[in-house]
Design an enzyme around this catalytic site. Structure first.
Site, PDB file in Angstrom:
ATOM      1  N   ASP A  55       6.222 -21.865 -37.589  1.00 28.27           N
ATOM      2  CA  ASP A  55       4.918 -22.451 -37.934  1.00 28.27           C
ATOM      3  C   ASP A  55       4.906 -23.017 -39.361  1.00 28.27           C
ATOM      4  OD1 ASP A  55       5.151 -20.086 -36.386  1.00 28.27           O
ATOM      5  OD2 ASP A  55       3.005 -19.747 -36.349  1.00 28.27           O
ATOM      6  N   ASP A 106       0.073 -20.252 -45.505  1.00 32.29           N
ATOM      7  CA  ASP A 106      -0.831 -21.089 -44.714  1.00 32.29           C
ATOM      8  C   ASP A 106      -1.731 -21.997 -45.553  1.00 32.29           C
ATOM      9  OD1 ASP A 106      -0.013 -20.322 -42.118  1.00 32.29           O
ATOM     10  OD2 ASP A 106      -1.041 -18.416 -42.360  1.00 32.29           O
TER      11      ASP A 106
END
Ligand code: GLY
Length: 402
Positions: free
Chosen positions: A178, A118
């Site tokens: 994602d 992330d």
């Protein structure tokens, strides 16, 4: 004259005035966008004031009626600083800029994180927008170090960036949809830092995800785990969706955004085709609600009695506005119309918080992780970020059109 009539129509709509025709005229899109940006700036300034003296804290959501914050290491840490940068860009308000700098700098240690994919989300939204708007060299240095950290998660044999390190008994090499969102950061770093290998990693990741994450109808799995010896998927599952075979709404939105962005950044036609197919799947979905704000998962059998996910709508709207400029005129117009419908819904009292409410988040009714019984029907910092991004994208597009 046209403007005046539109203005009168808006007044009738706002006041519900019985003297107007029975069909209320729609509020002009310009007014919707300005109202959304104004509300977002007001709420975000209040949020910044509330957190400025709480060292290292960043807004996350609401839990038990109270503001929930995180430190820099939570995957969402970059969204609030990024939203402040967008709002500074929209308003030129120096107070927003000062807060954008203050909250961005809370993320500096992210540059050394190697345990999470992330890093792209975290640094690109915060430092990335800061760099784009100020060209502060210190921001560039943080980002290039962050890209070096992110690149350590790429495995040559598998050809993808590893998403998660947990559940090792279940997943050898998990990659979630994602993760497409981290590629924009790698491509930026490849160009800015003159590191072609980052570009190659991003392209390989996008190609293999296109090959293995999608079903024939262009919906996608959430998690695909690869065998580390053969580089072939060994399981396709979900973590945050209803079922392995279901279409988790936010995952579909990440896919749409990811391939649109990859086409914009690489000009590879395959990515444009993929983005358009995902857009067709989503826009034509029989269980897309009338207001175009998706249920949390398109395949939850309890639809319509299930939570919505306003974050999925915001991500979709932003991606569709981008896609509308990259594809042919007719399909582009369909994308833009759909995104405008979503922005109208999100800017209505059904989703847009009243000033001073919602713990100073902008949007209501998002779903983070329903199967984990976490963040259900709450605000989320990324919903606000992509909502503001979408409003600003719409505004820029119309400024070019004039
Ligand atoms: N990247 C995690 C999520 O979309 O919830």
């Amino acid at each position: 004259m046209k403007k005046l009539i539109a203005g009168i129509g808006f007044l009738c709509w706002g006041a519900g005035w019985a003297g107007c025709s029975s069909q209320p005229a729609e509020e002009p899109m310009e007014a919707v966008v300005e109202r959304g940006l104004e509300r977002a700036a007001r709420q975000s300034l209040q949020m910044a004031k509330e957190l400025e003296d709480q060292e290292g804290k960043l807004p996350k959501s609401i839990n038990d009626g109270k503001l929930e914050t995180s430190g820099y290491s939570w995957w969402c840490s970059g969204f609030f600083p990024g939203e402040l940068w967008y709002l500074y860009e929209a308003t030129s308000d120096p107070e927003l800029k000062a807060y954008a700098e203050q909250f961005t700098e809370r993320l500096e240690p992210v540059k050394d994180i190697t345990y999470s994919h992330d890093v792209g989300f975290m640094l690109n939204c915060s430092y990335g927008n800061g760099w784009r708007l100020t060209h502060n060299e210190a921001y560039r240095d943080v980002m290039l170090q962050g890209a070096r950290s992110l690149a350590t998660r790429y495995n040559e044999r598998v050809g993808l960036i590893r998403s998660w390190d947990f559940n090792r008994d279940k997943w050898q090499y998990p990659v979630i949809i994602d993760n497409m969102m981290n590629l924009e950061f790698l491509i930026w770093a490849s160009r800015e830092g003159n590191e072609p290998r980052y570009f190659n990693m991003a392209v390989s990741h996008a190609d293999k995800t296109m090959e293995n994450h999608f079903r024939p109808d262009y919906s996608c799995y959430h998690v695909v785990s690869y065998d580390t010896l053969t580089a072939v998927p060994h399981v396709k599952q979900t973590h945050q969706g209803y079922a392995d075979s279901s279409a988790w709404a936010r995952g579909q939105a990440w896919a749409l955004y990811g391939y649109t962005m990859m086409y914009r950044d690489t000009q590879r036609e395959a990515y444009l085709r993929q983005a358009c197919q995902v857009a067709r799947y989503l826009m034509g979905h029989p269980r897309m609600p009338e207001d175009k704000v998706p249920y949390w998962d398109f395949d939850d059998p309890k639809i319509p009695d299930v939570p919505r996910d306003a974050s999925a709508a915001a991500i979709m709207a932003s991606a569709l506005i981008d896609l509308s400029q990259l594809t042919d005129k007719e399909f582009g117009q369909q994308c833009l119309d759909f995104a405008e419908h979503q922005l109208r819904s999100l800017t209505s009292p059904a989703y847009l918080a009243e000033p001073g409410t919602n713990c100073h988040f902008v949007l209501m009714h998002c779903t983070g992780h329903l199967p984990g019984n976490s963040e259900v029907d709450v605000p989320l910092s990324y919903a606000d970020y992509y909502y503001v991004e979408a409003l600003l994208r719409w505004k820029k597009l119309k400024a070019v059109d004039k």
